[in-house]
Design a protein around this motif. Structure first.
Motif, PDB file in Angstrom:
ATOM      1  N   ASP A  39       0.828  -1.201   0.000  1.00 24.54           N
ATOM      2  CA  ASP A  39       0.000   0.000   0.000  1.00 24.54           C
ATOM      3  C   ASP A  39       0.862   1.251   0.000  1.00 24.54           C
ATOM      4  OD1 ASP A  39      -2.258  -1.536   0.002  1.00 24.54           O
ATOM      5  OD2 ASP A  39      -2.625  -1.366   2.160  1.00 24.54           O
ATOM      6  N   MET A  40       1.969   1.194   0.783  1.00 25.45           N
ATOM      7  CA  MET A  40       2.863   2.326   0.870  1.00 25.45           C
ATOM      8  C   MET A  40       3.548   2.594  -0.473  1.00 25.45           C
ATOM      9  SD  MET A  40       5.124   3.010   4.271  1.00 25.45           S
ATOM     10  CE  MET A  40       6.275   1.738   3.920  1.00 25.45           C
ATOM     11  N   LYS A  41       3.926   1.509  -1.146  1.00 23.68           N
ATOM     12  CA  LYS A  41       4.565   1.650  -2.452  1.00 23.68           C
ATOM     13  C   LYS A  41       3.608   2.263  -3.467  1.00 23.68           C
ATOM     14  CE  LYS A  41       7.873  -2.204  -2.096  1.00 23.68           C
ATOM     15  NZ  LYS A  41       8.212  -3.556  -2.606  1.00 23.68           N
ATOM     16  N   LEU A  42       2.351   1.779  -3.430  1.00 28.11           N
ATOM     17  CA  LEU A  42       1.346   2.274  -4.379  1.00 28.11           C
ATOM     18  C   LEU A  42       1.024   3.746  -4.126  1.00 28.11           C
ATOM     19  CD1 LEU A  42      -1.104  -0.774  -4.442  1.00 28.11           C
ATOM     20  CD2 LEU A  42       0.364   0.007  -6.319  1.00 28.11           C
ATOM     21  N   SER A  43       1.059   4.148  -2.873  1.00 26.63           N
ATOM     22  CA  SER A  43       0.733   5.543  -2.535  1.00 26.63           C
ATOM     23  C   SER A  43       1.793   6.520  -3.040  1.00 26.63           C
ATOM     24  CB  SER A  43       0.586   5.699  -1.010  1.00 26.63           C
ATOM     25  OG  SER A  43       1.838   5.499  -0.384  1.00 26.63           O
TER      26      SER A  43
END
Length: 333
Positions: free
Chosen positions: A327-331
């Motif tokens: 999720d952090m990477k996608l954000s």
């Protein structure tokens, strides 16, 4: 004499496999040795049945139904052999344990290396002790002048009686079945290593959970062993059976019912339970093989459940951590 040669060949081949460091070879060795003992015990009980005709013992000691159970049920065979003083109670329990290991190796195709090693050690010692008096284990044998026992030296080829004598079996075992070193680890030390390894790993799992789990599940901030076991043991014990129910509504209903019963019947686990189990396992050192197996049998289910449950909890937590990272990477994209 053909039967004697078959028995010797089976032991000789099992010994070669037992010497190997290859787990697949060790697996086959346990299967062969367990089968060897079963063949011998069944033949010895057939001898008992032969004299239990009803002429000398009235009524028969072994009915047809009981004989059938003894013939086809391993536990009943061991119990009957113990009652007939063919083996003692310690050997009965040890052979029962080895047969459980054999079943896992044969039907599942895997087993812990240490437990396989323990089974090898037990079977080696029992066969080495008992086989010289068991011999062919059959009262009626067919003798043939055409057969030559390849395990008897030419100078001692004196026919069937020599090949199947107690002294010849002792010589055979010393030469062809001596596959464990004298300084080989004992059964208690092997069981100690196996169970203590499970408990040490469980402690690592619990420490990781207590440190990281509250970061993803605020309600677990004060959780101890009991709470993790209560929450995750249900999945360890029931998930496979529930997953096999195809209908989603039925599966969810079963889940709710069983989870409610699971919580209702739950017995509280003290926070220091792993340490308590570790202390009891340390007591294995210096015990006899028989006593070590008794402790193993009495403790293994609980230790395995703790290990499997905490392992499942860690896997679930790692999935949450991986999801958060993704999720952090996608954000940032």
């Amino acid at each position: 004499m053909d039967k004697v040669i078959q028995l010797k060949t089976q032991l000789a081949e099992a010994a070669k496999l037992g010497l190997s460091n290859n787990f697949g070879h060790q697996r086959l060795s346990v299967i062969l040795l367990d089968n060897f003992v079963e063949i011998q015990l069944a033949a010895l009980m057939e001898n008992v049945f032969m004299y239990d005709s009803g002429w000398y013992n009235s009524p028969k000691k072994y009915s047809y139904g009981l004989r059938k159970k003894i013939k086809f049920q391993h536990a009943d065979l061991l119990k009957a052999c113990k009652n007939e003083d063919i083996i003692n109670e310690e050997e009965r329990k040890q052979l029962e344990f080895c047969h459980e290991i054999r079943n896992n190796l044969y039907h599942v195709g895997k087993e812990d290396h240490l437990l396989t090693n323990i089974a090898l050690l037990i079977l080696f010692k029992i066969i080495s002790t008992r086989q010289p008096t068991w011999k062919s284990a059959r009262n009626v044998m067919v003798m043939s002048g055409d057969l030559i026992d390849p395990y008897v030296s030419k100078s001692k080829q004196e026919g069937f009686m020599s090949s199947n004598s107690q002294s010849e079996w002792e010589n055979f075992l010393a030469v062809h079945f001596n596959f464990l070193e004298e300084n080989h680890k004992t059964v208690p030390s092997l069981i100690y290593e196996h169970l203590m390894g499970k408990l040490d790993k469980s402690q690592d799992f619990l420490s990781f959970l207590k440190e990281e789990h509250p970061n993803f599940n605020k309600s677990s901030e004060n959780w101890e062993l009991n709470e993790y076991m209560l929450e995750y043991s249900f999945f360890s014990m029931k998930s496979k059976a529930l997953s096999e129910i195809e209908d989603r509504q039925e599966r969810n209903e079963k889940y709710r019912q069983q989870y409610t019963n699971h919580k209702k019947n739950w017995k509280f686990i003290k926070a220091n339970r792993i340490e308590t189990l570790e202390n009891s396992i340390r007591a294995l050192q210096g015990k006899t093989a028989h006593r070590a197996l008794e402790i193993y049998i009495s403790k293994k289910s609980e230790i395995y459940l703790i290990f499997d449950t905490l392992s499942d909890a860690v896997s679930d937590l790692e999935s949450q951590i991986d999801g958060a990272i993704e999720d952090m990477k996608l954000s940032k994209i």
